[in-house]
Design a protein around this motif. Structure first.
Motif, PDB file in Angstrom:
ATOM      1  N   UNK A  36       5.647   5.937  27.897  1.00  0.00           N
ATOM      2  CA  UNK A  36       5.331   5.170  26.668  1.00  0.00           C
ATOM      3  C   UNK A  36       3.705   4.669  27.292  1.00  0.00           C
ATOM      4  N   UNK A  37       3.344   4.591  26.140  1.00  0.00           N
ATOM      5  CA  UNK A  37       1.997   3.691  26.420  1.00  0.00           C
ATOM      6  C   UNK A  37       1.061   4.852  27.229  1.00  0.00           C
ATOM      7  N   UNK A  38       0.916   5.948  27.028  1.00  0.00           N
ATOM      8  CA  UNK A  38      -0.401   6.381  27.706  1.00  0.00           C
ATOM      9  C   UNK A  38      -1.537   6.386  26.294  1.00  0.00           C
ATOM     10  N   UNK A  39      -2.120   6.060  26.681  1.00  0.00           N
ATOM     11  CA  UNK A  39      -4.009   6.334  25.842  1.00  0.00           C
ATOM     12  C   UNK A  39      -3.960   7.326  24.884  1.00  0.00           C
ATOM     13  N   UNK A  40      -4.049   6.845  24.054  1.00  0.00           N
ATOM     14  CA  UNK A  40      -4.758   8.531  23.453  1.00  0.00           C
ATOM     15  C   UNK A  40      -6.068   8.682  23.836  1.00  0.00           C
ATOM     16  N   UNK A  41      -5.736  10.099  24.029  1.00  0.00           N
ATOM     17  CA  UNK A  41      -6.975  11.003  24.416  1.00  0.00           C
ATOM     18  C   UNK A  41      -7.395  11.702  23.733  1.00  0.00           C
ATOM     19  N   UNK A  42      -8.109  11.328  21.968  1.00  0.00           N
ATOM     20  CA  UNK A  42      -8.494  12.034  21.342  1.00  0.00           C
ATOM     21  C   UNK A  42      -9.978  12.261  21.080  1.00  0.00           C
ATOM     22  N   UNK A  49       2.556  15.104  36.508  1.00  0.00           N
ATOM     23  CA  UNK A  49       1.420  14.828  35.357  1.00  0.00           C
ATOM     24  C   UNK A  49       1.013  13.342  35.753  1.00  0.00           C
TER      25      UNK A  49
END
Lengths: 113, 490
Positions: free
Chosen positions: A107-113, A97
């Motif tokens: 790190x620094x995966x943008x938050x996908x909420x 993935x």
């Protein structure tokens, strides 16, 4: 005998700490399994390493080794086996993935909420 | 002597979890079964609590072997209250999950994992054996790994790796600590270990083992130098899972710390270490809670503040301190769950996690707004609400022991807590409407969070009625002979 085992466990712990502090995820997983080896050896050593027969009952035998640490180690081995299996699959999945096995890049995966 | 009823809060969720594995892909049936299982668990836990209130500490020798040789379930007032609160909260978390967990996640054994986690938590609270505690820790940790990864989004994968790594290391150290304790005492039963350690007269090896245990449980509880995994890891999973983790998982670490510290390691050195760590935990939590604009992050850092306050109460080892810690830990379980649930609804409605991107919700969602307001005041400990009693006793105990600076830090931290949560309220519910909001279903989520908030408020109003249970629990913690009496019953 205990001294040798303790030194061996210490060497294993230091090797695992070195591996866990590296960047590659697979090296980290190898480090965690070495850590569980070290801990299991320590558990065996702490129960005492005096001579004695294996703990299977026989009328002629006077002295056995302590059976409790062996039962504890058996439990700990199975648990760490399950967790290592889970961790390896997780590493595989996250490699597919995220496209990296370098922990510095995770790190620094943008938050996908 | 109570028969096998003590085992029900552990066995019922396990059985229902196994049933849930076999139920195919119908989400409706899964929801019903999980809900029913959680209700049955809570009923049995409530019965146990009621029985223990009347008859004192109960224990069960599994397999009918006499005490130090078998695994015992030793349930005192504290453990029974923990088991009951956990089971009760789990009902509402399952209810809340209906509308906030996606169907894909439900299909992949979400409810089964939740019930296995309940099984592990209840087991960890009620066991009387140190290695069995480790096994139950692994039971709920394994479920928490699954819950953290379920869905498999990028952020979840990335943060789960760190979470699992930290927990694998701390579990290894747990086994190491058990090994050292076993070589010192030759026993695994907690009551037996307590008696044997008290005969050793503060040998220095005990301090070393104590520090190992503090390392392990402080990692689980998110205390000062070992909290680094928490903000990231708790940020990743969806809200109901986050509620479970934030409200319950860290509290098991706190419970285990309370239990081991009061039974095994009652030395001055350990007390100082715990108090200093607790203060540093509060300070770093306050810094985090004030620094972020993200609602989830703010509440996650509030968990750390609460853990610090509880540990400060535990560390002084007086009846007042323990009483305060116990009041505060139950208050915190309920109110953190309520806040996470309410923040979850806000995020669900607005689609934003930063509080300054939403505004003016009070016109459309007045009920949600005022519930959040009450929860915020309760979190800070405004007197008629639930947070007050715990902090009052903790501050009183700290002052009685002469730790003035610590007491002042705790009081100031309340101010920071209030500020950080009211900031969310003022931005999200007041202010101007900026974004168009599509109406989404949220009724069941709102019902669950209102009930949990009411429970927290009721906990404040009926604190008096709960005093006998908590007082007994505090006495058991400060006086280990209450706990070790099971050895004499043989």
């Amino acid at each position: 005998m205990e001294i040798i085992m303790i030194v061996l466990a210490g060497i294993l712990v230091s090797a695992s700490v070195y591996l866990i502090l590296s960047r590659s995820l697979l090296r980290i997983i190898i480090g965690t399994s070495i850590l569980t080896h070290a801990v299991n050896l320590l558990l065996l050593t702490m129960g005492g390493l005096k001579g004695g027969a294996i703990p299977i009952y026989d009328k002629t035998i006077k002295q056995y080794v302590d059976p409790i640490p062996q039962a504890l180690i058996l439990t700990a081995i199975v648990i760490s086996f399950a967790i290592t299996a889970f961790f390896l699959v997780l590493a595989f999945r996250s490699y597919k993935e995220l496209g990296t096995d370098n922990l510095d890049e995770m790190r620094g995966v943008p938050d996908d909420e | 002597m109570m028969s096998n009823i003590l085992v029900l809060p552990i066995v019922i969720p396990a059985i229902f979890a196994i049933i849930l594995i076999f139920i195919g892909k119908k989400p409706i049936i899964k929801r019903m079964v999980a809900f029913f299982g959680a209700i049955l668990t809570a009923l049995s836990a409530g019965y146990n609590l009621f029985y223990i209130m009347q008859h004192g500490i109960q224990f069960l020798e599994l397999g009918s072997w006499p005490v130090p040789y078998s695994i015992t379930l030793t349930v005192d007032h504290l453990a029974a209250a923990f088991v009951f609160t956990t089971s009760l909260l789990m009902i509402f978390i399952i209810l809340y999950s209906y509308q906030s967990i996606t169907v894909e996640r439900e299909r992949y054994y979400y409810y089964a994992s939740v019930l296995f986690m309940l099984c592990g938590l209840n087991g960890a609270f009620s066991t009387g054996d140190i290695f069995n505690l480790f096994v139950f820790f692994e039971v709920f940790l394994m479920s928490s790994y699954v819950l953290m990864i379920i869905g498999g989004t990028k952020i979840q994968l990335q943060e789960s790796i760190k979470y699992i790594l930290v927990n694998v290391i701390s579990s290894s150290f747990f086994v190491m600590a058990v090994a050292m304790l076993y070589s010192v005492t030759g026993s695994l039963n907690m009551a037996d270990i307590s008696v044997k350690l008290s005969q050793l007269n503060n040998h220095s090896i005990i301090t070393i083992v104590a520090i190992l245990f503090i390392f392990v449980f402080a990692t689980k509880a998110g205390m000062f130098p070992l909290y680094f995994w928490m903000p990231g890891a708790y940020y990743a999973p969806p809200i109901p899972i986050l509620t479970m983790f934030g409200a319950l998982l860290t509290k098991v670490g706190v419970y285990a710390l309370m239990r081991t510290y009061s039974l095994f390691f009652r030395t001055e050195t350990v007390e100082t270490i715990l108090l200093v760590l607790a203060m540093l935990t509060i300070i770093s939590g306050v810094i985090g809670a004030l620094a972020y604009r993200d609602m989830k992050k703010i509440i996650i850092y509030n968990i750390m503040i609460a853990v610090g306050v509880i540990i400060a109460g535990v560390s002084v080892l007086t009846v007042d301190g323990m009483l305060g810690a116990i009041y505060y830990v139950f208050h915190d379980i309920l109110i953190k769950a309520a806040l996470f649930m309410l923040v979850g609804i806000i995020i669900h409605i607005t689609g934003q996690t930063a509080y300054d991107r939403a505004g003016g919700l009070i016109k459309q969602y007045p009920l949600l707004g005022w519930t959040f307001f009450i929860a915020a005041l309760s979190l800070a400990g405004i007197p008629p609400l639930s947070g007050f009693f715990g902090k009052y006793y903790i501050v009183k105990a700290l002052l009685a022991e002469g730790h003035v600076i610590s007491a002042v830090i705790i009081l100031l931290s309340s101010l920071a807590v209030l500020y950080s949560v009211i900031k969310i309220f003022m931005h999200v519910f007041w202010g101007e409407e900026e974004i168009q909001i599509q109406p989404k279903p949220y009724k069941k989520m709102l019902i669950a969070s209102i009930i949990v908030t009411l429970l927290a408020v009721g906990f404040g109003f009926y604190a008096d009625a709960l005093f006998p249970i908590f007082h007994e629990a505090a006495l058991t913690l400060t006086e280990p002979s209450h706990y070790t009496q099971i050895l004499e019953v043989k």
